[in-house]
Design a protein around this motif. Structure first.
Motif, PDB file in Angstrom:
ATOM      1  N   ARG B 118      -0.890  10.634   2.091  1.00 56.98           N
ATOM      2  CA  ARG B 118      -0.598   9.768   0.945  1.00 56.98           C
ATOM      3  C   ARG B 118       0.895   9.506   0.851  1.00 56.98           C
ATOM      4  N   ARG B 119       1.241   8.491   0.086  1.00 55.13           N
ATOM      5  CA  ARG B 119       2.640   8.110  -0.078  1.00 55.13           C
ATOM      6  C   ARG B 119       3.432   9.156  -0.844  1.00 55.13           C
ATOM      7  N   ALA B 120       2.851   9.655  -1.934  1.00 51.45           N
ATOM      8  CA  ALA B 120       3.595  10.554  -2.816  1.00 51.45           C
ATOM      9  C   ALA B 120       3.752  11.940  -2.193  1.00 51.45           C
ATOM     10  N   PRO B 121       4.901  12.574  -2.454  1.00 50.70           N
ATOM     11  CA  PRO B 121       5.081  13.958  -2.001  1.00 50.70           C
ATOM     12  C   PRO B 121       3.999  14.865  -2.612  1.00 50.70           C
ATOM     13  N   LEU B 122       3.737  15.994  -1.971  1.00 50.46           N
ATOM     14  CA  LEU B 122       2.717  16.921  -2.476  1.00 50.46           C
ATOM     15  C   LEU B 122       3.231  17.690  -3.698  1.00 50.46           C
ATOM     16  N   THR B 123       2.329  17.976  -4.620  1.00 46.64           N
ATOM     17  CA  THR B 123       2.692  18.810  -5.779  1.00 46.64           C
ATOM     18  C   THR B 123       1.885  20.110  -5.711  1.00 46.64           C
ATOM     19  N   PHE B 124       0.635  20.076  -6.164  1.00 46.44           N
ATOM     20  CA  PHE B 124      -0.211  21.273  -6.148  1.00 46.44           C
ATOM     21  C   PHE B 124      -0.361  21.853  -4.739  1.00 46.44           C
ATOM     22  N   TYR B 133       2.905  10.752   5.284  1.00 45.74           N
ATOM     23  CA  TYR B 133       3.105   9.501   4.568  1.00 45.74           C
ATOM     24  C   TYR B 133       2.352   8.340   5.229  1.00 45.74           C
ATOM     25  N   HIS B 181     -14.608  15.507  -0.699  1.00 45.79           N
ATOM     26  CA  HIS B 181     -14.334  15.361  -2.121  1.00 45.79           C
ATOM     27  C   HIS B 181     -12.933  14.836  -2.423  1.00 45.79           C
TER      28      HIS B 181
END
Lengths: 248, 248
Positions: B118-124, B133, B181
Motif C-alpha cells: 500500500r501507499r501509506a507507511p505501516l502503523t500497526f 509501496y 481478509h
C-alpha cells in the motif's frame, strides 16, 4: 486557502489520545508537527472523534486548511513523509469545500472492539486487543447487546467526565461476533451518530460480564434502565478499541 | 526426569533472534530465564528452527527436560506467568517421550511471509510485515514461485554464513496469494523439511523483483540454475517472516 479531508490510521499505544495536551505526546501534536514541517507554518487540525489514550484508529477523519493549493496526493505523501517513524499514516486525502467539517459534518461513527479470548498472554496483539483468559459466551453477549440498540438515556455507560449536553443517544448497531479469520478473536461492532465519553468501553465491559456468565443478558437491560453509572459493568481497556470510520 | 514439548508464539521485534548470545536479548534467553524462575535451576531449551533477529513465530516448537514431574498445563501456566511482560507465550505444552527432539524429530517446517502492499507507511504492522509501496503482480510472483518447487541446489538463495552440509533442499510448497481478509496484504506460504539460512527471505526478495516487473517469472528459474547467490534477488526484511508450525 484550500480545505483538505484526510483519513488517518494510527496505533494508539504510544499516545495520550488524540487531543493536544502539554507535556505528553498526542496524535494531534504528531500530526500538526508533520503538517508544519511540510507547510512551514502552524496549521490547526480538526478531528471527527477524539480518541482516548491507547485507543486506535483505522479510519479517523480530520480536516485542515492550507494557505496555498497543493494536489491532494502531494499533501498525503508529504504528511506521511514527515510522520515517519510515528505509527500514524494518512490513508486517503481529498480536497473538500469550506463547509466540510470533520466533526460537525459527521453523520455516523463506527467503532470496533477486539477481544482475544485465549489462555496464553498476548504477544503480537499486546495493547491492540483485550486479552481475556476465561472463555466467553458470544451468543449471550450478542443477545445482551440487542437491549442497547435504540434511543435511550445512556447514563449507565457514560463517563463522569463526559461533556455531552445530553445522555440520550441513538445506538444503531451493537453486534458481537467471532472473527471470521481467527476463532480465538471476538469483535464487537457498533454504530451511532455520536457516542458519550467511554460509552463503547463501558458497554463492552458490561457485555463481558454477560460473556463470563456473571450477568444474564437481561441484566444489561436492567442496568440501562437504572440510568446510573454504578449499575453498569467496568470500563474495558482502551487497548481493544478502534475508531473505524465516519459517514458524512 | 520428564521431557516437555511446547508450542511457542513470539513477536520477534525486540529480540536478536532465537539463539542465546552474550550481551543481547534473545528469545532463548527470555524463555530459559522464565523456566529457571519456575524450576529454581537452569534448564536448557532446544528449538525446532532458530529464527534470525526480528523474525516472528506463531508455532515455534521447543523441548526441555524438567528434573521433576509437573502436569503439562502447570508447566505452561508457570512459564507464561514468568514470561510476562515479554511478547513470548506458550500456546500448548505436552509431555513427550525422551526420544522426541524439537529439532531432529522435525519432519516438515512451515513459514509464512507477510507483505503489505500500500501507499501509506505501516502503523500497526510496523516490524510485522514488509511494507511495499509499488503495486505487486501477485500472479506473476506465484508463477515464478513454481520454478522453485522441487529438489534443487539452492545456493542462489543461501546466505554466505549458512552452516548446512549441503545446498540441496526439497521445497514442497511456495505459494503467493492475496490475504483472504485484507486485500492490501500478500502472503507467501512455504513448506520444506528444512531450509537453508536466509532461504525464505532470499526467495521472497527475488519474487518481489518479479512482482514489481523488474524480472520475468522465468528469470527466477535462471537464477536458481546459476547456483550463485549473486544471481538471486536481495534478502527481504526479517519483519515479514513467521515460523508457522512444524510437523513431527
Amino acid at each position: 486557502m484550500q480545505r483538505y479531508k484526510c483519513t488517518v490510521e494510527y496505533d494508539g499505544r504510544p499516545y495520550h489520545g488524540w487531543q493536544y495536551q502539554d507535556e505528553v505526546i498526542s496524535v494531534q501534536k504528531v500530526f500538526e508537527t508533520a503538517l508544519e514541517k511540510f507547510i512551514g507554518e502552524f496549521v490547526r487540525v480538526y478531528v471527527s472523534g477524539r480518541t482516548d489514550a491507547g485507543v486506535h484508529a483505522m479510519g479517523q477523519v480530520v480536516h485542515f486548511d492550507l494557505p496555498r493549493y497543493y494536489p491532494a496526493e502531494a499533501v498525503m505523501n508529504a504528511i506521511n513523509h514527515h510522520l515517519k517513524p510515528d505509527p500514524v499514516a494518512v490513508m486517503d486525502c481529498r480536497e473538500v469545500d469550506e463547509d466540510f467539517h470533520a466533526r460537525f459534518s459527521s453523520k455516523k461513527r463506527y467503532y470496533m472492539y477486539r477481544i482475544i479470548n485465549r489462555r496464553a498472554p498476548l504477544t503480537f496483539e499486546s495493547g491492540l486487543a483485550w486479552g481475556i483468559y476465561k472463555p466467553l459466551d458470544i451468543d449471550a453477549m450478542n443477545e445482551a447487546a440487542q437491549h442497547l440498540i435504540g434511543t435511550f438515556d445512556f447514563t449507565t455507560f457514560r463517563a463522569s467526565e463526559c461533556q455531552a449536553n445530553s445522555p440520550i443517544k441513538t445506538l444503531e448497531k451493537l453486534m458481537v461476533k467471532r472473527c471470521d479469520h481467527d476463532p480465538l478473536e471476538i469483535r464487537i461492532f457498533t454504530e451511532s451518530r455520536s457516542f458519550l465519553h467511554h460509552q463503547v468501553r463501558n458497554m463492552v465491559g458490561t457485555l463481558v460480564l454477560v460473556g463470563k456468565g456473571s450477568w444474564k443478558p437481561i441484566d444489561v437491560k436492567k442496568a440501562l434502565d437504572a440510568c446510573d453509572r454504578k449499575a453498569g459493568g467496568p470500563t474495558s481497556p482502551a487497548d481493544g478499541l478502534y475508531f473505524v470510520k465516519v459517514d458524512y
